[in-house]
Design a protein around this motif. Structure first.
Motif, PDB file in Angstrom:
ATOM      1  N   LEU A 140       1.037  -1.027  -0.129  1.00 17.94           N
ATOM      2  CA  LEU A 140      -0.037  -0.219  -0.088  1.00 17.94           C
ATOM      3  C   LEU A 140       0.812   1.344   0.008  1.00 17.94           C
ATOM      4  O   LEU A 140       0.330   2.304  -0.063  1.00 17.94           O
ATOM      5  CB  LEU A 140      -0.911  -0.020   1.201  1.00 17.94           C
ATOM      6  CG  LEU A 140      -2.067  -0.782   1.110  1.00 17.94           C
ATOM      7  CD1 LEU A 140      -3.080  -0.641   2.544  1.00 17.94           C
ATOM      8  CD2 LEU A 140      -2.720  -0.509   0.007  1.00 17.94           C
ATOM      9  N   GLY A 141       2.221   1.070  -0.170  1.00 16.41           N
ATOM     10  CA  GLY A 141       3.036   2.154   0.010  1.00 16.41           C
ATOM     11  C   GLY A 141       2.579   3.369  -0.666  1.00 16.41           C
ATOM     12  O   GLY A 141       2.533   4.677  -0.207  1.00 16.41           O
ATOM     13  N   PRO A 142       2.483   3.485  -1.987  1.00 17.48           N
ATOM     14  CA  PRO A 142       2.060   4.602  -2.987  1.00 17.48           C
ATOM     15  C   PRO A 142       0.570   5.070  -2.378  1.00 17.48           C
ATOM     16  O   PRO A 142       0.495   6.352  -2.458  1.00 17.48           O
ATOM     17  CB  PRO A 142       1.788   4.038  -4.178  1.00 17.48           C
ATOM     18  CG  PRO A 142       2.497   2.645  -4.158  1.00 17.48           C
ATOM     19  CD  PRO A 142       2.472   2.274  -2.830  1.00 17.48           C
ATOM     20  N   THR A 143      -0.353   4.328  -2.127  1.00 12.77           N
ATOM     21  CA  THR A 143      -1.619   4.659  -1.602  1.00 12.77           C
ATOM     22  C   THR A 143      -1.266   5.557  -0.197  1.00 12.77           C
ATOM     23  O   THR A 143      -1.838   6.717  -0.247  1.00 12.77           O
ATOM     24  CB  THR A 143      -2.559   3.633  -1.247  1.00 12.77           C
ATOM     25  OG1 THR A 143      -2.357   2.711  -2.396  1.00 12.77           O
ATOM     26  CG2 THR A 143      -3.851   4.115  -1.048  1.00 12.77           C
ATOM     27  N   VAL A 144      -0.515   5.059   0.742  1.00 18.30           N
ATOM     28  CA  VAL A 144      -0.259   5.621   1.946  1.00 18.30           C
ATOM     29  C   VAL A 144       0.322   6.938   1.709  1.00 18.30           C
ATOM     30  O   VAL A 144       0.123   8.167   2.206  1.00 18.30           O
ATOM     31  CB  VAL A 144       0.771   4.953   2.648  1.00 18.30           C
ATOM     32  CG1 VAL A 144       1.092   5.624   4.213  1.00 18.30           C
ATOM     33  CG2 VAL A 144      -0.061   3.762   3.220  1.00 18.30           C
ATOM     34  N   PHE A 145       1.376   6.959   0.646  1.00 23.14           N
ATOM     35  CA  PHE A 145       2.067   8.207   0.427  1.00 23.14           C
ATOM     36  C   PHE A 145       0.962   9.260  -0.196  1.00 23.14           C
ATOM     37  O   PHE A 145       1.045  10.294   0.407  1.00 23.14           O
ATOM     38  CB  PHE A 145       3.207   8.013  -0.670  1.00 23.14           C
ATOM     39  CG  PHE A 145       3.738   9.163  -1.179  1.00 23.14           C
ATOM     40  CD1 PHE A 145       4.547   9.905  -0.224  1.00 23.14           C
ATOM     41  CD2 PHE A 145       4.020   9.509  -2.481  1.00 23.14           C
ATOM     42  CE1 PHE A 145       5.192  11.100  -0.609  1.00 23.14           C
ATOM     43  CE2 PHE A 145       4.667  10.521  -2.975  1.00 23.14           C
ATOM     44  CZ  PHE A 145       5.094  11.131  -2.105  1.00 23.14           C
ATOM     45  N   PHE A 146       0.283   8.776  -1.147  1.00 27.78           N
ATOM     46  CA  PHE A 146      -0.798   9.803  -1.644  1.00 27.78           C
ATOM     47  C   PHE A 146      -1.776  10.489  -0.446  1.00 27.78           C
ATOM     48  O   PHE A 146      -1.698  11.528  -0.487  1.00 27.78           O
ATOM     49  CB  PHE A 146      -1.488   9.051  -2.673  1.00 27.78           C
ATOM     50  CG  PHE A 146      -2.810   9.681  -3.298  1.00 27.78           C
ATOM     51  CD1 PHE A 146      -2.661  10.881  -4.012  1.00 27.78           C
ATOM     52  CD2 PHE A 146      -3.948   9.287  -2.748  1.00 27.78           C
ATOM     53  CE1 PHE A 146      -3.867  11.625  -4.310  1.00 27.78           C
ATOM     54  CE2 PHE A 146      -4.965  10.199  -3.061  1.00 27.78           C
ATOM     55  CZ  PHE A 146      -5.009  11.217  -4.113  1.00 27.78           C
ATOM     56  N   LEU A 147      -2.282   9.486   0.254  1.00 32.81           N
ATOM     57  CA  LEU A 147      -3.007   9.882   1.394  1.00 32.81           C
ATOM     58  C   LEU A 147      -2.336  10.961   2.430  1.00 32.81           C
ATOM     59  O   LEU A 147      -2.880  11.817   2.866  1.00 32.81           O
ATOM     60  CB  LEU A 147      -3.574   8.817   1.995  1.00 32.81           C
ATOM     61  CG  LEU A 147      -4.785   8.322   1.285  1.00 32.81           C
ATOM     62  CD1 LEU A 147      -5.481   7.035   2.262  1.00 32.81           C
ATOM     63  CD2 LEU A 147      -5.783   9.220   1.226  1.00 32.81           C
ATOM     64  N   SER A 148      -1.186  10.583   2.795  1.00 34.12           N
ATOM     65  CA  SER A 148      -0.370  11.304   3.543  1.00 34.12           C
ATOM     66  C   SER A 148      -0.366  12.791   3.200  1.00 34.12           C
ATOM     67  O   SER A 148      -0.548  13.761   3.806  1.00 34.12           O
ATOM     68  CB  SER A 148       0.869  10.782   3.871  1.00 34.12           C
ATOM     69  OG  SER A 148       1.945  10.872   2.887  1.00 34.12           O
ATOM     70  N   ILE A 149       0.122  12.996   1.739  1.00 32.02           N
ATOM     71  CA  ILE A 149       0.315  14.409   1.391  1.00 32.02           C
ATOM     72  C   ILE A 149      -1.129  15.212   1.163  1.00 32.02           C
ATOM     73  O   ILE A 149      -1.326  16.301   1.770  1.00 32.02           O
ATOM     74  CB  ILE A 149       0.865  14.229  -0.482  1.00 32.02           C
ATOM     75  CG1 ILE A 149       2.130  13.810  -0.197  1.00 32.02           C
ATOM     76  CG2 ILE A 149       0.607  15.430  -0.930  1.00 32.02           C
ATOM     77  CD1 ILE A 149       2.639  13.833  -1.622  1.00 32.02           C
ATOM     78  N   THR A 150      -2.113  14.359   0.636  1.00 31.39           N
ATOM     79  CA  THR A 150      -3.431  14.862   0.583  1.00 31.39           C
ATOM     80  C   THR A 150      -3.981  15.307   2.098  1.00 31.39           C
ATOM     81  O   THR A 150      -4.789  16.604   2.239  1.00 31.39           O
ATOM     82  CB  THR A 150      -4.572  14.279  -0.149  1.00 31.39           C
ATOM     83  OG1 THR A 150      -4.624  12.737   0.634  1.00 31.39           O
ATOM     84  CG2 THR A 150      -4.378  14.106  -1.678  1.00 31.39           C
ATOM     85  N   THR A 151      -3.682  14.472   3.106  1.00 28.10           N
ATOM     86  CA  THR A 151      -4.279  14.714   4.421  1.00 28.10           C
ATOM     87  C   THR A 151      -3.721  15.824   5.001  1.00 28.10           C
ATOM     88  O   THR A 151      -4.150  16.913   5.750  1.00 28.10           O
ATOM     89  CB  THR A 151      -4.212  13.600   5.102  1.00 28.10           C
ATOM     90  OG1 THR A 151      -4.804  12.274   4.438  1.00 28.10           O
ATOM     91  CG2 THR A 151      -4.879  13.740   6.514  1.00 28.10           C
ATOM     92  N   VAL A 152      -2.162  15.899   4.809  1.00 22.15           N
ATOM     93  CA  VAL A 152      -1.623  17.073   5.538  1.00 22.15           C
ATOM     94  C   VAL A 152      -2.027  18.375   4.891  1.00 22.15           C
ATOM     95  O   VAL A 152      -2.295  19.012   5.424  1.00 22.15           O
ATOM     96  CB  VAL A 152      -0.013  16.680   5.261  1.00 22.15           C
ATOM     97  CG1 VAL A 152       0.778  18.181   5.672  1.00 22.15           C
ATOM     98  CG2 VAL A 152       0.338  15.863   6.168  1.00 22.15           C
ATOM     99  N   ILE A 153      -2.066  18.338   3.537  1.00 24.24           N
ATOM    100  CA  ILE A 153      -2.470  19.502   2.973  1.00 24.24           C
ATOM    101  C   ILE A 153      -3.880  20.018   3.534  1.00 24.24           C
ATOM    102  O   ILE A 153      -4.321  21.109   3.763  1.00 24.24           O
ATOM    103  CB  ILE A 153      -2.519  19.416   1.261  1.00 24.24           C
ATOM    104  CG1 ILE A 153      -0.971  19.486   0.957  1.00 24.24           C
ATOM    105  CG2 ILE A 153      -3.223  20.572   0.662  1.00 24.24           C
ATOM    106  CD1 ILE A 153      -0.803  19.107  -0.644  1.00 24.24           C
ATOM    107  N   ASP A 154      -4.739  19.153   3.478  1.00 25.37           N
ATOM    108  CA  ASP A 154      -6.255  19.053   4.249  1.00 25.37           C
ATOM    109  C   ASP A 154      -6.063  19.768   5.468  1.00 25.37           C
ATOM    110  O   ASP A 154      -6.995  20.788   5.744  1.00 25.37           O
ATOM    111  CB  ASP A 154      -6.857  17.906   3.985  1.00 25.37           C
ATOM    112  CG  ASP A 154      -7.685  17.618   2.787  1.00 25.37           C
ATOM    113  OD1 ASP A 154      -7.637  18.691   1.937  1.00 25.37           O
ATOM    114  OD2 ASP A 154      -8.390  16.695   2.656  1.00 25.37           O
TER     115      ASP A 154
END
Lengths: 561, 310
Positions: free
Chosen positions: B219-233
């Motif tokens: 799930l590495g890429p998914t976690v990475f994507f979510l971590s970016i969007t969540t932090v920005i959110d």
């Protein structure tokens, strides 16, 4: 007696036969109004007399084709056919604001003229000023064929004007405003005023600022003077002085003096008048009569009494260590609202001319120390989640609160059963100054000249004695005219509701807060520090020193844009 | 060699060459007008020190706004609050979402129903949610305190106690975005080859081991994507504070986020240049964090490559 009656009847009959109404008037139709005639020769001499006006009341097609020079065309066709209401409506419009002698011109000076005469009589026009041209246009064109013109000039009624008024009034306030506006539009049918509620005050001011940038300011807006100062500085506001001094549509010297000086001064910058006072109220101490009586506490009149009373009235009924009934509740933001206590301690929050804050000076220290005492005793709190200080009072969770008289309608309608609320001026200290606040209505320098004139007419109407009296009677605000006290509507309300009297009685002790550019920011910086002090997070001296520094910075920053 | 006369003619070749650009043009126009231009403009505005906001006339330029910002205790507080929120809310909400996604992925009944329920908060307006939360958390009349009372817990001043602000915002952030993150995770979970799990089972790997050694790395890429969007959110947190605390930045400014600070400077203080400067700083912070995240991912990938190539 009988003879006189029959004579009268005869006269009526003769009149009605001579009149345009060839068909016999219906039994219930009112008698025709008498007409007075003027010969074409006499009328010719009055063509250029500005005291006279010619109404061509023939069919629109005919009056449009050929008429007397300068005559106004008014279609009385329907009225001639018996529709009296249509005739009245047309003549009401024709005579709006008219104070001249009218010469009616129809075909032969009979039926149409009679219909118009009846209509004018019915709407109460001074009938001594109404004449009918003998022989009508037929006679005129035979005698003076040269004195006819191709087509009647366009009707001289003023062009239609639309105004948009942004406000932040809701509930009874908005209803009262709408009623006055509707009355205004009935009186000035060519002006349409659209009231647009923009939400609360902050929403309104946010939107005004965005509108200013987008060059889309409304014609009229409610605004506090401490916000308006920026727009005045930017030259976005219409100076009302020329309108106020206009001999026709302006105010008389008597009218001007009828506005309390404190309210008028709030609208004046330099030589210009940039607003008119609208909804004004006073900051008062509301109290729960039953609670004070039960605790044997008199309504406080000094700071000491107040602190004492607040302490006595605070109760922790369930014994969990937190009071369930607070002695005093304050509004959430004490930034601009701290003014009365500073003033009562003999000082000012700021220098309104230079924008210099006086936050670290003695009067401020005294005021904050006093208020803080109540907070530290746990005998006072902010409204917090209740949002407005009067809410806990109305629900029996507070014995006293500091709020505006504008809350009166809410207190009247939303107080729990068995609770009797009354109010008093704020307890005094070194002085007995009382804070008045509320917005003014400004006219932005946008739109056509006709719109600006219409906006002034609306403002004049809004602040006219009977209207400001009506507004004050319906709401918690006070009238902006001294003469409103003798207005029957408002006088009746005053007699019935003693709480309203408080705001009227203290006008001479009243003052309004600062309004210089940046003062809101500076006072907010002060308010932030006060919250820290009242929460016990910061000591008074550091907080006031910080407030002074932050306040000065805020003023400087506000002035660079 | 076959030649095509039509595609060889110069105008057609030109069109073909720039065809991609033609397709992109509408989107680019919108982005330029509504995103790139305002960003540049507000960046420039940050340097206005004396200007007429309405007429767009600038009389003096300088670094004053940025200097003031650095000295402003409120701005420091806004950064501190936002950072704290991001540090706590982002990892927690990703972890919780992953947990729910894994649970949903294990053939339970009514999976679609749960999925929809989790998704509801995401499609509800933040303003409406905040109003409801404000009522639930009301000290005297709120649902939360009423329930706590049953268990004998004393009234908690959720919305007026500065210490409660961060926890409330964290829970709100987790709950609000749960549905969205679960969907993204589920998509990632579906993409994992089931043979890995079969192989692991054969080797006797336990559920925990399978999760940490198969699911998570895959799930590495998914976690990475979510971590970016969540932090920005999280960095954009504003409406919930504004509505829930009745147009105040929380008790004693405990809910003052960077975006709130910018809003306040702009709309309430009318310090347009200061707001512009602050928004540019926010842009820089988000950019830096995103780059940092990319950097970390690249480092991890590099490390993995070395390890596997050994």
């Amino acid at each position: 007696m009988k003879r006189i009656l029959s004579l009268l009847l005869c006269a009526v009959m003769v009149l009605s036969m001579a009149a345009c109404g060839a068909k016999a008037p219906a039994a219930e139709a009112p008698a025709d109004a008498p007409m007075q005639y003027i010969t074409p020769e006499d009328a010719k001499g009055l063509l250029d007399d500005s005291g006279y006006v010619f109404f061509d009341i023939r069919k629109a097609a005919d009056s449009g084709a050929k008429t007397i020079p300068g005559a106004q065309a008014w279609d009385m066709d329907k009225a001639k056919e018996g529709d009296a209401e249509a005739g009245k409506a047309t003549m009401t419009e024709a005579t709006k604001g008219l104070d001249k002698k009218i010469i009616l011109v129809c075909y032969s000076g009979k039926r149409y003229a009679q219909a118009a005469t009846n209509a004018l009589s019915a709407i109460g026009y001074d009938m001594s000023k109404v004449y009918t041209l003998e022989g009508g246009f037929t006679a005129w064109s035979e005698k003076f064929p040269d004195l006819t013109t191709g087509a009647a000039p366009a009707e001289t009624q003023p062009e239609e004007v639309e105004l948009v008024f942004w406000h932040a009034m809701s509930g009874v306030n908005e209803e009262a405003m709408q009623k006055i506006t509707d009355d205004f539009m009935a009186e000035y049918p060519y002006i349409k005023v659209t009231l647009q509620n923009q939400g609360g005050y902050t929403d309104l001011f946010d939107k005004l600022m965005a509108a200013a940038k987008a060059n889309q300011l409304p014609n009229l807006a409610q605004i506090y003077s401490n916000r308006l100062s920026w727009y005045v500085d930017k030259g976005l506001v219409l100076d009302l002085v020329p309108y106020m001094n206009d001999p026709e549509i302006g105010l008389t010297a008597e009218d001007k003096a009828d506005f309390p000086q404190m309210f008028m001064d709030n609208c004046i910058w330099g030589d210009g008048q940039y607003a008119m006072p609208f909804n004004k109220s006073m900051m008062v101490l509301y109290y729960n009569e039953g609670m004070l009586e039960e605790a044997g506490v008199a309504v406080p009149t000094t700071w000491e009494e107040w602190a004492e009373a607040s302490k006595k009235l605070t109760k922790d009924t369930d014994g969990d260590g937190d009071p369930d009934i607070y002695g005093t509740v304050f509004a959430n933001n004490l930034s601009t609202d701290i003014a009365p206590w500073v003033k009562q301690a003999g000082g000012l929050c700021m220098d309104d001319a230079t924008g210099k804050p006086f936050f670290d000076q003695e009067p401020m220290r005294k005021a904050v120390t006093f208020l803080n005492g109540m907070f530290q005793d746990n005998a006072a709190r902010f409204a917090g989640e209740d949002k407005n200080a009067n809410i806990p009072l109305q629900q029996g969770r507070a014995a006293m609160c500091v709020a505006s008289t504008s809350a009166l309608p809410y207190i009247e309608s939303g107080t729990e059963e068995g609770i009797v609320i009354n109010c008093a001026p704020l307890p005094a200290n070194e002085t007995d100054d009382q804070l008045y606040y509320g917005t003014n209505v400004t006219v932005y320098d946008v739109g056509s000249d006709a719109q600006k004139t219409a906006a002034w007419l609306y403002l004049k109407y809004l602040t006219a004695t009977e209207n400001t009296a009506y507004f004050a009677a319906q709401t918690g605000y006070i009238p902006v005219r001294k003469s409103a006290v003798s207005d029957p509507v408002f006088a009746a309300v005053l007699a019935e509701k003693p709480m309203k009297q408080v705001a009227m009685d203290n006008l001479d002790k009243g003052f309004q807060g600062e309004r210089c550019i940046g003062c809101i920011n500076a006072l907010n910086a002060l308010g932030d520090q006060l919250k820290l002090v009242f929460a016990g997070e910061k000591d008074l001296d550091t907080a006031l020193a910080d407030a002074q520094v932050n306040g000065q910075k805020a003023v400087d920053e506000a002035r660079n844009s | 060699m076959r030649t095509n006369r039509l595609t060889d003619s110069p105008p057609v070749r030109f069109a073909l060459r720039y065809k991609a650009w033609l397709y992109l043009l509408p989107a680019l126009l919108v982005i330029t007008v509504f995103q790139i231009y305002p960003i540049c403009k507000s960046f420039l505005m940050g340097f206005y020190t004396d200007f007429d906001y309405l007429k767009d006339e600038v009389y003096a330029w300088g670094f004053d706004n940025f200097r003031n910002l650095m000295r402003d205790a409120d701005f420091a507080l806004a950064i501190k609050n936002t950072m704290r929120l991001a540090l706590v809310a982002a990892p927690l909400s990703i972890a919780v979402s992953l947990l729910f996604a894994v649970l949903l992925n294990s053939d339970i009944r009514c999976r679609k129903v749960f999925q929809s329920i989790y998704f509801l908060p995401f499609v509800t307006s933040m303003v409406a949610v905040s109003i409801v939360w404000a009522w639930m958390l009301n000290k005297d009349f709120g649902l939360v305190n009423a329930i706590l009372k049953v268990f004998g817990v004393k009234k908690i001043a959720w919305l007026t106690d500065p210490n409660m602000t961060l926890p409330i915002l964290v829970v709100l952030c987790i709950w609000k975005g749960l549905g969205y993150r679960v969907i993204i995770f589920l998509a990632g979970l579906q993409g994992i080859d089931p043979r890995y799990y079969q192989a692991a089972r054969l080797d006797g790997a336990r559920a925990m081991n399978r999760f940490f050694h198969i699911t998570l790395p895959q799930l590495g890429p998914t976690v990475f994507f979510l971590s970016i969007t969540t932090v920005i959110d999280v960095f954009k947190t504003f409406d919930e504070v504004y509505v829930m605390y009745a147009k105040e930045p929380g008790p004693l400014k405990s809910g003052l986020t960077i975006v709130y600070y910018i809003f306040d400077k702009f709309y309430h203080n009318w310090s347009f240049a200061a707001a512009a400067a602050a928004s540019f700083v926010l842009f820089l912070i988000v950019l830096a964090i995103t780059l940092l995240q990319f950097g970390v991912v690249r480092l991890v990938a590099l490390y993995d490559e070395r390890r596997t190539s050994r």
